[in-house]
Scaffold this motif. Structure first.
Motif, PDB file in Angstrom:
ATOM      1  N   LYS A   5      83.466 -46.056 -20.560  1.00 39.48           N
ATOM      2  CA  LYS A   5      84.133 -44.923 -21.204  1.00 39.48           C
ATOM      3  C   LYS A   5      85.360 -45.391 -21.954  1.00 39.48           C
ATOM      4  N   PRO A   6      85.563 -44.816 -23.138  1.00 36.94           N
ATOM      5  CA  PRO A   6      86.677 -45.280 -23.945  1.00 36.94           C
ATOM      6  C   PRO A   6      88.025 -44.976 -23.285  1.00 36.94           C
ATOM      7  N   GLN A   7      88.183 -43.756 -22.778  1.00 43.51           N
ATOM      8  CA  GLN A   7      89.460 -43.389 -22.171  1.00 43.51           C
ATOM      9  C   GLN A   7      89.208 -43.016 -20.727  1.00 43.51           C
ATOM     10  N   GLU A   8      89.668 -43.788 -19.794  1.00 42.38           N
ATOM     11  CA  GLU A   8      89.464 -43.432 -18.401  1.00 42.38           C
ATOM     12  C   GLU A   8      90.549 -42.455 -17.973  1.00 42.38           C
ATOM     13  N   ASN A   9      90.105 -41.321 -17.455  1.00 37.20           N
ATOM     14  CA  ASN A   9      91.029 -40.307 -16.972  1.00 37.20           C
ATOM     15  C   ASN A   9      90.931 -40.298 -15.454  1.00 37.20           C
ATOM     16  N   ALA A  10      92.074 -40.000 -14.814  1.00 35.21           N
ATOM     17  CA  ALA A  10      92.098 -39.990 -13.339  1.00 35.21           C
ATOM     18  C   ALA A  10      91.069 -39.031 -12.774  1.00 35.21           C
ATOM     19  N   LEU A  11      90.673 -38.029 -13.550  1.00 32.73           N
ATOM     20  CA  LEU A  11      89.732 -37.038 -13.020  1.00 32.73           C
ATOM     21  C   LEU A  11      88.272 -37.430 -13.198  1.00 32.73           C
ATOM     22  N   ALA A  12      88.015 -38.467 -13.973  1.00 32.79           N
ATOM     23  CA  ALA A  12      86.623 -38.854 -14.212  1.00 32.79           C
ATOM     24  C   ALA A  12      85.852 -39.116 -12.911  1.00 32.79           C
ATOM     25  N   PRO A  13      86.402 -39.901 -11.962  1.00 33.36           N
ATOM     26  CA  PRO A  13      85.626 -40.128 -10.729  1.00 33.36           C
ATOM     27  C   PRO A  13      85.395 -38.849  -9.921  1.00 33.36           C
ATOM     28  N   PHE A  14      86.223 -37.837 -10.144  1.00 31.96           N
ATOM     29  CA  PHE A  14      86.044 -36.585  -9.414  1.00 31.96           C
ATOM     30  C   PHE A  14      84.823 -35.816  -9.929  1.00 31.96           C
ATOM     31  N   PHE A  15      84.601 -35.867 -11.232  1.00 30.32           N
ATOM     32  CA  PHE A  15      83.507 -35.076 -11.800  1.00 30.32           C
ATOM     33  C   PHE A  15      82.239 -35.887 -12.023  1.00 30.32           C
TER      34      PHE A  15
END
Lengths: 468, 468
Positions: A5-15
């Motif tokens: 993923k281009p931009q890893e967001n802290a919420l990505a692993p949650f969803f």
């Protein structure tokens, strides 16, 4: 997977977790780990599911139960904790040891309960920061992602799959969780759901930033009672709302409500002024009533934005016309003045029909072929160059005689309409109004529960379209 | 019959006619004289019914059709006119010749249509005055009296009998007529219904005075766009509202709405200030939204008035608690502070339960016998000396597991409660929330469609109870 993923967001692993540890009791019932596992299986989640319990459970719904996070044999990047609050710090440590760095803390008994709980919550967040663990909650009903079947709902809602769609809903309450609200009856599909709970770590700003770049999400409906950092909230709202509509419900606007908010999620409600500023200085659209949070996305999920503030109206009743004009005036909307051609054509059909509100009530008794007349009227108003949107009031007569005409009229609208349509249905029985509403919704047109709400939806859309 | 009544009101022959002349077309269909006769027969009206038409009809639904009012063989004191506007003056004359001195003018095409219609309306009212004839309308969907089965509904609603009750609804729109609104689903019974239409003669003041002395009517819900005589309206409102609750919806409060009102019923909306004065100087309770006109009577039709402004609340969700406190603050309501005994008892059941809002959400997962616990909580809050009313939020879980507990809880409330209860039901499916709502309503408790509306009902009741 994640590193692509281009931009890893802290919420990505949650969803989008590759694997989930479900930590709690697996007793069969309507709440807890058993329900979470059942819900994930039924919703079609394809990631790993690892039930974790140090006690006597060997297996749940065909899945092996592991005594501790470190015993998990495969990849798990998220843990859902449904355990007694006092065990939370220890279990977070064991999760971190097992490289599970994202945690949904369903457990309650923290800042929302009492001073002792608040102290425990402080301990949890200090611990999480020292370990690099991120947390949603505590005191949350959790999250869901309709796109990948990730629906770890801790309460049994009786259904597990959502209609997939473009609306994401996030809030400081479990009221938005699938167990609480009738998602199957909302008339639109869902992308993501998140209850922040006490938001000791991740909050509405993080969620908004995640959704900003989530291509599956086109509309965001958010409920907050408080924000931790007003400046960041304003910045995030400005940026996100410039990309997609953000509908914001803020409760706790009175002193009494704000005090209740403090005991609800243990967070201090901030001055209402920051919310006024956010809504004035950004394109964020402020809501006032609880139900609007679920109803207003109907508009944005299905309708184009209006090009202007002139609404046409076809109705059976002048009174609702008056109500609509009152409500319209509150949102900067005006009734459309039909062009001479349209007006003359309608007057030729029936005297008095040639202006907005186009009240078809008086003509009904004398109409022979209602279906074709009705379609003609709808299309004439809709295609008039002076009309930017259409509010249509439908009378679901007690015997369903007119239903065919409505369906045909809306099918014609669907063919031609590049302007937004909002609909209110009334009639002598709720069964009949529900039947007609469902038919119109299945053609892609939003139906609202109250006439004023139709107009408010147009008003919000106009505000969004015209730059906030 | 009529002369036995102590106070004869001009509206008495309209609601309690000994005989009715139905003047119009009797072609089988969904509107007109045929529907009126059918509706009267099905509703069980025991008075005389005389269809009148100079044309080719011989008989309708087993009743002889008379060529003219003068041919009617028995007593008729009321006529319902569904004829072309230009024939109205002549027919009124013939009615007066036949001693029919009360007329419901369903016919439209008068002041609401154009200048010609306005002139015709002037002619009609001059004629009526010279003859001593009284008129409801023109442009009215008519009247109904559930008490004697007098339901001459000109549109076929698919049902003909109402549940009898204590609520009377009158308005300047046909929206309140049985064909328009789902009376069977309102949760309360009806006494009288009246649409004033263009109110060229009889108006809301006359109706309010009639209902003032109507012993069948205990609650009045009224919608107006304009009043002809502000001083009289104020006086009548003051007197009537001191005897029974009067719920008032005034639309056309904005300039745009007021202009639409003028074309809706041909009456000029007066300055909104008179309505503010009426609501400030009398016990009249002002409504804001269309749906409230039908929902708010639910409270007054079933609940005692509160003794004070302290509301208790049992909920599954803190967010709705916050919404309730916000709304309460707008109506002068405060959350109850439970007595020490109640608070201690609730805290012993579950930590954090001992204050309003009593949020039972967190305790649910750990409760063994929900039914008995639930009843205990409801009764404890309700009987607390510091609680004047109860707002209860019910979660209709997807599988109906809790329904039995709710019914038992409300049965217990019914036994003990001498304080008002308002309820909001939510859940993961509309079918389930409707099912639970109907069960609670059948026990005599009003359920509202939105949480804010529950609190507003308490607020209006408190205002009424405390003297306006």
């Amino acid at each position: 997977m994640l590193q692509n993923k281009p931009q890893e967001n802290a919420l990505a692993p949650f969803f989008e977790p590759e694997g989930l540890a479900v930590i709690g009791s697996f007793k069969e019932g309507v709440f807890g780990g058993y329900v979470v596992v059942k819900s994930l299986l039924e919703a079609g989640y394809k990631g790993n599911i690892y039930p974790v319990n140090p006690g006597n459970y060997k297996e749940v719904l065909g899945l092996k139960v592991y005594p501790s996070p470190r015993d998990i044999p495969g990849k798990a990047d998220l843990a859902l904790l449904m355990i007694n609050a006092r065990h939370v710090p220890g279990v977070i440590k064991r999760c971190a040891e097992a490289h599970i760095m994202s945690i949904v803390l369903v457990a309650d008994g923290f800042a929302e309960r009492d001073a002792e709980g608040a102290a425990l919550q402080d301990e949890v967040i200090r611990l999480a920061r020292s370990l690099g663990v991120r947390i949603i909650g505590p005191n949350t009903a959790g999250i869901a992602n309709a796109m990948n079947g990730f629906n770890p709902c801790p309460y049994d809602a009786g259904y597990y799959q959502f209609k997939k769609g473009t609306v994401s809903i996030c809030s400081q309450t479990g009221m938005i969780n699938p167990q609480a609200y009738a998602y199957g009856d909302l008339g639109y599909g869902i992308s993501k759901i998140c209850d922040f709970g006490n938001k000791c770590d991740l909050d509405e700003c993080d969620f908004l930033e995640y959704l900003e770049n989530d291509t599956d999400t086109e509309i965001i409906s958010v409920y907050v009672e408080s924000v931790k950092d007003g400046k960041r909230f304003l910045e995030v709202c400005r940026r996100v709302a410039s990309k997609k509509p953000v509908l914001l419900l803020k409760l706790g606007t009175t002193e009494a409500g704000a005090r209740a908010s403090a005991s609800h999620t243990g967070s201090l409600a901030i001055d209402d002024k920051i919310f006024d500023a956010v809504c004035r200085q950004t394109k964020v659209l402020r809501l006032d009533q609880f139900a609007e949070m679920f109803e207003m996305p109907r508009f944005f999920a299905s309708q184009p934005l209006p090009r202007g503030n002139r609404f046409g109206m076809v109705t059976y009743t002048g009174a609702v016309g008056v109500a609509a004009l009152d409500e319209g005036a509150r949102h900067g909307l005006v009734r459309a003045r039909l062009s001479n051609d349209t007006s003359r054509m309608l007057e030729d059909m029936f005297p008095g029909l040639g202006h907005v509100p186009v009240d078809i009530g008086p003509m009904i008794p004398s109409v022979k072929d209602f279906s074709s007349v009705y379609t003609k009227i709808l299309i004439a108003v809709m295609e008039d160059e002076n009309v930017d949107s259409l509010f249509n009031v439908v009378w679901a007569d007690g015997k369903g005689n007119n239903t065919k005409a409505y369906v045909e009229g809306y099918e014609a609208l669907k063919e031609t309409a590049r302007k937004p349509v909002v609909t209110w249905v009334y009639g002598p029985s709720i069964n009949m109004t529900r039947d007609v509403s469902k038919r119109l919704e299945s053609l892609g047109f939003p139906v609202f529960t109250e006439p004023e709400r139709c107009i408010k939806a147009l008003g919000l859309a106009y505000r969004y379209a015209s730059g906030g």
